[in-house]
Write an enzyme that holds these catalytic residues in place. Structure first.
Site, PDB file in Angstrom:
ATOM      1  N   HIS A 157      47.711 105.271  61.129  1.00  0.00           N
ATOM      2  CA  HIS A 157      48.238 105.316  62.232  1.00  0.00           C
ATOM      3  C   HIS A 157      46.124 104.883  62.442  1.00  0.00           C
ATOM      4  O   HIS A 157      45.954 104.896  63.594  1.00  0.00           O
ATOM      5  CB  HIS A 157      48.266 104.996  62.986  1.00  0.00           C
ATOM      6  CG  HIS A 157      49.303 104.615  62.960  1.00  0.00           C
ATOM      7  ND1 HIS A 157      50.386 103.617  63.011  1.00  0.00           N
ATOM      8  CD2 HIS A 157      50.986 105.474  63.076  1.00  0.00           C
ATOM      9  CE1 HIS A 157      51.589 103.741  63.643  1.00  0.00           C
ATOM     10  NE2 HIS A 157      52.022 104.995  62.968  1.00  0.00           N
TER      11      HIS A 157
ATOM     12  N   ASN B  32      56.467 100.310  66.939  1.00  0.00           N
ATOM     13  CA  ASN B  32      55.774  99.590  65.918  1.00  0.00           C
ATOM     14  C   ASN B  32      56.049  98.464  65.924  1.00  0.00           C
ATOM     15  O   ASN B  32      56.705  97.676  66.770  1.00  0.00           O
ATOM     16  CB  ASN B  32      56.265  99.431  64.459  1.00  0.00           C
ATOM     17  CG  ASN B  32      55.865 101.593  64.406  1.00  0.00           C
ATOM     18  OD1 ASN B  32      55.018 101.884  63.990  1.00  0.00           O
ATOM     19  ND2 ASN B  32      56.702 102.000  62.840  1.00  0.00           N
TER      20      ASN B  32
HETATM   21 FE1  HDE Z   1      54.498 107.644  64.358  1.00  0.00          FE
HETATM   22  N1  HDE Z   1      52.910 109.771  64.467  1.00  0.00           N
HETATM   23  N2  HDE Z   1      55.358 109.943  63.773  1.00  0.00           N
HETATM   24  N3  HDE Z   1      55.673 107.097  64.602  1.00  0.00           N
HETATM   25  N4  HDE Z   1      52.784 106.954  65.429  1.00  0.00           N
HETATM   26  C1  HDE Z   1      50.830 109.183  64.858  1.00  0.00           C
HETATM   27  O1  HDE Z   1      49.876 110.849  66.261  1.00  0.00           O
HETATM   28  C2  HDE Z   1      55.392 110.682  64.024  1.00  0.00           C
HETATM   29  C3  HDE Z   1      56.941 107.549  63.725  1.00  0.00           C
HETATM   30  C4  HDE Z   1      53.467 105.801  66.148  1.00  0.00           C
HETATM   31  O2  HDE Z   1      47.625 104.553  68.363  1.00  0.00           O
HETATM   32  C5  HDE Z   1      50.810 110.779  65.074  1.00  0.00           C
HETATM   33  O3  HDE Z   1      47.956 110.737  67.559  1.00  0.00           O
HETATM   34  C6  HDE Z   1      56.003 111.579  62.758  1.00  0.00           C
HETATM   35  C7  HDE Z   1      57.572 105.762  63.874  1.00  0.00           C
HETATM   36  C8  HDE Z   1      51.712 105.240  66.159  1.00  0.00           C
HETATM   37  O4  HDE Z   1      46.788 106.594  68.741  1.00  0.00           O
HETATM   38  C9  HDE Z   1      51.838 112.017  64.645  1.00  0.00           C
HETATM   39  C10 HDE Z   1      57.141 110.758  62.902  1.00  0.00           C
HETATM   40  C11 HDE Z   1      56.738 104.945  65.178  1.00  0.00           C
HETATM   41  C12 HDE Z   1      50.993 105.935  65.972  1.00  0.00           C
HETATM   42  C13 HDE Z   1      53.337 110.766  64.224  1.00  0.00           C
HETATM   43  C14 HDE Z   1      56.650 109.735  63.149  1.00  0.00           C
HETATM   44  C15 HDE Z   1      55.189 105.792  64.900  1.00  0.00           C
HETATM   45  C16 HDE Z   1      51.376 107.130  65.739  1.00  0.00           C
HETATM   46  C17 HDE Z   1      48.724 110.916  63.699  1.00  0.00           C
HETATM   47  C18 HDE Z   1      58.419 111.304  61.915  1.00  0.00           C
HETATM   48  C19 HDE Z   1      57.402 103.978  65.018  1.00  0.00           C
HETATM   49  C20 HDE Z   1      49.683 105.530  66.564  1.00  0.00           C
HETATM   50  C21 HDE Z   1      48.339 110.409  64.736  1.00  0.00           C
HETATM   51  C22 HDE Z   1      58.935 112.091  63.442  1.00  0.00           C
HETATM   52  C23 HDE Z   1      58.234 103.998  66.579  1.00  0.00           C
HETATM   53  C24 HDE Z   1      49.457 106.439  68.440  1.00  0.00           C
HETATM   54  C25 HDE Z   1      48.820 110.658  66.104  1.00  0.00           C
HETATM   55  C26 HDE Z   1      47.636 105.366  68.023  1.00  0.00           C
HETATM   56  C27 HDE Z   1      51.114 108.157  65.530  1.00  0.00           C
HETATM   57  C28 HDE Z   1      53.786 111.285  64.400  1.00  0.00           C
HETATM   58  C29 HDE Z   1      57.465 108.276  63.340  1.00  0.00           C
HETATM   59  C30 HDE Z   1      54.474 105.228  65.894  1.00  0.00           C
HETATM   60  C31 HDE Z   1      51.022 112.675  63.344  1.00  0.00           C
HETATM   61  C32 HDE Z   1      56.238 112.861  63.150  1.00  0.00           C
HETATM   62  C33 HDE Z   1      59.417 105.912  63.641  1.00  0.00           C
HETATM   63  C34 HDE Z   1      52.456 103.786  67.124  1.00  0.00           C
HETATM   64  O5  HDE Z   1      51.499 112.870  65.637  1.00  0.00           O
END
Ligand code: HDE
Length: 704
Positions: free
Chosen positions: A92, A165
């Site tokens: 992201h 999302n």
């Molecule tokens: Fe994220 N995800 N994600 N994700 N995610 C990040 O955090 C992670 C997942 C989502 O505008 C990170 O600040 C893991 C699902 C958004 O700043 C990180 C898993 C969904 C954003 C991270 C998922 C999301 C992130 C990277 C699997 C939808 C951007 C930068 C278990 C429900 C937020 C940060 C923004 C960002 C980890 C899966 C949505 C690395 C481990 C499912 C919208 O922490």
């Protein structure tokens, strides 16, 4: 070069002071911390506040001599510049944010103790950030990708982050696989490409070995992955969360954002061309809409259910690769979000905003969805790395807007250390600091848990294809065609035949016809034998209209854009009528002309152009019109960008309004008249044309 560059340093009064004055006014951008002795803030100083005499030259020993180390102004300026970048988000990375508010429109105190939902009309400030997932920070907006839809609610009970999302399901069921998924989709480590796209061997190699991804693959291959605008896409919390009311009674909840402007996506060929013509297409669109007062708006809806529903549902509600169709469980609208203010500073706000699934308020709680549990661990970790330490809640965009008192202290960039002697608890001091409050404090839902400690995936997660099929069968024919085309496109970029075949071997479980289409498109001799399914797919799930974009489009041209190609000498009345009709419908007109200076109408008015034709291909517009004189049309026929403006609009099933004289351009561009090509002969035609444009596309042109 005979132009002389300034030799003497410009003085404060020869320079514009706008920016400095601007920075002083805005809280949160850092400007307010710089106390300047001069009243109007026009004097340049160092970060230490020392007035600067010369901002053009380093301190030298002699006019042509070496630079001197003692130049503290130069040293500080370069030092700060060298440290301007922070690590981009691992996923992201490319995103765009805006401020606004959330308003509860249907209070639900019976369901949740969350203060923000307690009373109809209650408003809280929000910050929303939309993003692509795979691309790096500088990548383009129209990548085929899921979009992040993250909202920070600054509530009276602290910050609640709904980090969702634009698709309601995900690729994987367990957080353990997230690094693998992200490694596979991002650029290959040996060559550093391709970026911001999934059309490559590593991604499809991984996916073809992960049957649980098949439902999400249908979404990613659908037009949901190439939205026309952040404003026209849905958002989803994805996981099942829990509401808990004041009596401690819990219910399950899934969150939905519904865009007021209806759903809309672009075609793949448009996406490819938009990325070249305007890589910032989505962020520009949001910026423009907010600046012009056309505030993006979404409704927040909830699907509420209990254990009995969860037990009777054919899939596990803790499995993030599954959704609950709205037809089975209606979405109840409880509020709306309006984004009404762009950021003052992109870095300070959009880049530094730190979302975290663990930012949750009393009345909302987690479930045991293994993906959510993994996310709860990940976000704090990533913010610490990205923002350089544990004090990122001191950055204004991340700070709660309600009072907060705790005993955390020190660390990098600490701004708010506790005052006084007490920095531990319990303590016996008179001013002993804050204490926990069992009455209003956060309580976890007291769910009973038992089980063996094992690395295991629940049997109830074993169905991988049923909802993939349901999604496909819920689409219109046009949309199904796009899914098949996208799969053929992506897999055609995969160099390894075995990977292509391995992926196609999943498709018969989803839809036999789709499998055949993709196999044909790839030139496979036959559809490969299907993989053995962990569980036989359910093939008679009822289609859900809510899953189709085309069944949920807008009911007008509001928020959309007409590209109007004009030449000198055009009829003033038709021009004015067309602009009026678009604006009356809530749309915008962008004038495109052979030269950016614009054109002069028959009546002698000068109409400045917003775009020169070379920089404004029709992919940037929702519909197009061409108003030209016979002479003007003749000139346009000789211009390749003008011919492709029309040819592309036609190929992309757009509505085309055209003055009689401009027909010559259509002819040269090989465009045949059809129901989507409408003549703008007189002022009255404009309204009818704009009414038709509400459908956004004349699909009949493509469905032969
Ligand atoms: Fe994220 N995800 N994600 N994700 N995610 C990040 O955090 C992670 C997942 C989502 O505008 C990170 O600040 C893991 C699902 C958004 O700043 C990180 C898993 C969904 C954003 C991270 C998922 C999301 C992130 C990277 C699997 C939808 C951007 C930068 C278990 C429900 C937020 C940060 C923004 C960002 C980890 C899966 C949505 C690395 C481990 C499912 C919208 O922490």
């Amino acid at each position: 070069m005979d132009q002389k560059l300034p030799f003497n340093p410009p003085t404060a009064d020869t320079q514009s002071s706008g920016d400095t004055a601007e920075r002083k006014r805005h809280p949160g951008t850092g400007g307010e911390t710089h106390q300047r002795p001069d009243a109007d803030g026009t004097r340049l100083t160092t970060a230490q506040g020392i007035p600067v005499a010369d901002n053009q030259n380093t301190l030298k020993a002699g006019a042509r001599g070496p630079a001197l180390l003692e130049d503290f102004h130069f040293r500080e300026k370069i030092f700060h510049f060298d440290h301007e970048r922070i690590p981009e988000r691992v996923v992201h990375a490319r995103g765009y944010g805006a401020h606004g508010y959330f308003e509860t429109t249907d209070a639900i105190p019976d369901l949740t103790a969350a203060h923000l939902f307690g009373e109809t009309g209650r408003r809280v400030p929000v910050f929303a950030r939309f993003s692509t997932v795979a691309g790096n920070k500088g990548s383009f907006d129209l990548a085929r990708d899921v979009r992040g839809f993250a909202v920070k609610f600054y509530t009276e009970q602290g910050n609640w982050d709904l980090v969702g999302n634009n698709m309601p399901v995900f690729f994987i069921q367990d957080a353990m696989k997230f690094p693998d998924l992200v490694h596979a989709v991002k650029e290959a480590p040996d060559r550093g490409f391709p970026q911001a796209q999934s059309a490559h061997d590593n991604f499809w190699d991984f996916i073809s070995l992960m049957p649980e991804a098949m439902h999400m693959i249908m979404w990613i291959m659908s037009d949901r992955a190439i939205p026309r605008s952040f404003r026209f896409m849905e958002g989803f919390g994805v996981h099942t969360f829990r509401f808990v009311n004041a009596e401690g009674v819990g219910t399950f909840v899934k969150f939905h954002w519904k865009p007021k402007g209806g759903l809309q996506s672009v075609l793949w060929d448009e996406a490819v061309k938009i990325n070249g013509a305007d890589p910032d297409f989505h962020r520009r669109d949001m910026w423009d809409a907010i600046q012009k007062g056309d505030f993006p708006e979404w409704e927040l809806g909830v699907q509420i259910f209990d254990d009995a529903f969860a037990d009777s549902f054919p899939f596990d509600v803790l499995d993030a690769t599954k959704l609950i169709p709205e037809e089975d469980l209606p979405v109840r609208i409880i509020g709306r979000m309006v984004l009404e203010r762009v950021v003052d500073n992109f870095f300070a706000e959009t880049e530094q905003v730190a979302f975290c699934t663990q930012n949750i308020v009393p009345g909302i709680d987690f479930t045991n969805d293994p993906l959510l549990q993994g996310r709860n661990f990940s976000y704090l970790d990533t913010q610490t790395k990205r923002l350089g330490g544990p004090n990122f809640t001191h950055i204004p965009i991340n700070a709660p807007r309600c009072p907060m008192h705790h005993f955390q202290q020190d660390g990098h960039m600490a701004m708010h250390n506790p005052k006084g002697r007490a920095n531990y608890e319990p303590n016996g001091w008179a001013k002993g600091g804050p204490r926990a409050d069992p009455k209003v404090g956060f309580h976890s839902f007291p769910e009973e848990i038992s089980g063996e400690k094992r690395k295991i995936r629940s049997e109830t997660f074993a169905d991988h294809y049923s909802q993939a099929g349901q999604f496909y069968h819920s689409q219109t024919k046009v949309e199904q065609g796009h899914i098949a085309d996208a799969l053929v496109f992506e897999l055609s970029k995969v160099e390894t035949l075995a990977v292509r075949e391995r992926l196609v071997a999943h498709l018969p479980h989803i839809d036999k016809d789709l499998a055949k289409k993709v196999a044909d498109g790839l030139g496979l001799e036959h559809v490969p034998d299907p993989h053995q399914a962990a569980r036989d797919p359910i093939t008679d799930l009822a289609p859900s209209d809510a899953l189709s974009i085309l069944k949920n489009g807008p009911d007008g041209f509001a928020g959309r854009k007409l590209g109007l190609l004009v030449t000198d000498g055009i009829d003033d009345k038709v021009l004015t009528a067309l602009i009026d009709a678009v604006e009356a419908a809530g749309g915008t007109v962008e004038i495109v002309a052979p030269r950016v200076g614009g054109v002069v109408t028959e009546g002698g008015s000068r109409i400045p152009a917003d775009q020169k034709i070379d920089g404004a291909p029709s992919v940037l517009y929702d519909a197009v019109a061409i108003l030209a004189t016979a002479d003007g049309a003749e000139k346009l026929t000789d211009m390749h960008p003008a011919r492709s403006f029309v040819a592309d609009a036609h190929a992309h099933a757009k509505f085309i309004g055209v003055s009689k004289e401009a027909q010559a351009l259509l002819k040269r561009a090989g465009v045949d008249a059809d129901g989507g090509v409408m003549t703008l002969g007189a002022a009255e035609d404009a309204k009818a044309f704009v009414r038709s444009c509400a459908a956004l596309r004349f699909w009949d042109r493509l469905v032969k």
